[in-house]
Design a protein around this motif. Sequence first.
Motif, PDB file in Angstrom:
ATOM      1  N   ASP A 116      -3.946   2.350   9.445  1.00  0.00           N
ATOM      2  CA  ASP A 116      -3.239   1.068   9.449  1.00  0.00           C
ATOM      3  C   ASP A 116      -3.162   0.457  10.843  1.00  0.00           C
ATOM      4  O   ASP A 116      -3.427  -0.728  11.033  1.00  0.00           O
TER       5      ASP A 116
ATOM      6  N   ARG B 222      -8.196  -0.117   1.106  1.00  0.00           N
ATOM      7  CA  ARG B 222      -6.773  -0.441   1.062  1.00  0.00           C
ATOM      8  C   ARG B 222      -6.520  -1.428  -0.079  1.00  0.00           C
ATOM      9  O   ARG B 222      -7.433  -2.125  -0.520  1.00  0.00           O
TER      10      ARG B 222
ATOM     11  N   GLU C 155      -1.918  -5.023   0.824  1.00  0.00           N
ATOM     12  CA  GLU C 155      -1.697  -4.517   2.185  1.00  0.00           C
ATOM     13  C   GLU C 155      -2.440  -5.358   3.215  1.00  0.00           C
ATOM     14  O   GLU C 155      -1.892  -5.714   4.270  1.00  0.00           O
TER      15      GLU C 155
END
Length: 331
Positions: A283, A308, A312
């Motif tokens: 991330d 992902r 997100e």
Amino acid sequence: MTDILEIARAQVLERGVGLDLDQALECLRLPDDRLPELLALAHEVRMAWCGPEVEVEGIVSLKTGGCPEDCHFCSQSGQFSSPVRAVWLDIDELVKAAKETAETGATEFCIVAAVRGPDRRLMDQVRRGVAAIKEAVEINIACSLGMLTQEQVDELAGMGVHRYNHNLETARSHFPNVVTTHTWEERWDTCLMVRKAGMELCCGGIIGMGESLEQRAEFAAQLGELEPDEVPLNFLNPRPGTPFAHYPLVEGKEALKTIAAFRLALPRTILRYAGGRELTLGDLGTREGMLGGINAIIVGNYLTTLGRSPAEDLALLDDLKMPIKALSQTL
């Protein structure tokens, strides 16, 4: 000797002239403590020559698995003991995927097939799929169907295919270590035909397939010569059953240096996050790359690996105050 980042600031940021092979290599060799400086410059270049908008794309496989080629990174090759079986997607499923992609705010939907090049059956399936998608949803349609003949290039352009993806995968000097069933030059020729036909060209590759830093710089320079509209940057996600199954992941800082160096070599190009970023960068690294030259992103899953969630990535773009490129600006 003048510092490479000072050279890049004058050459790339101020004049829009991409780095050459030797200059890109200098960036790739910068010590880790200069990474923030490198990323900041790459972000400045992206903002100056591409603007703040981010292009969002979804991809779906029309034909998965059973490919006759031996691309050593790919679990869709029929030559390896990889757990991907040949599957065809029907038109209704294709339209459903395109609608779901459009709902994320994406402007681009790419139809992919695991083939050396399309046969008549596949071209007919693509024609029906493109027509059905155009009737059902407003989104640009891209295709990635392997190596093409001139007739096939013209046929896809005639269907209204907006962009064609055909990756060179790696530097010309390293390619024989990655693929043996066709040549780098065959891929290059398809790319040239696509550009000449008026479709946008999407052409990138995979980082972390045993190439040297010199070969990464070579690859960036070769893409600079080709001048594709878009460069997807993948990082190897080693797949079980392939010859590259035991290759290590690219280290995060190394990946970020690569992103920045490619941005400085390709100042005007759409530079897209593609496969492998989730493992290589996580991330935090994904955020750093968006602030280090990236200006496009594939949302959702990839062809044979998980990505992902779209939510997100869209939340990240919102947090970074990066607007999603509007469809009307890409039609």
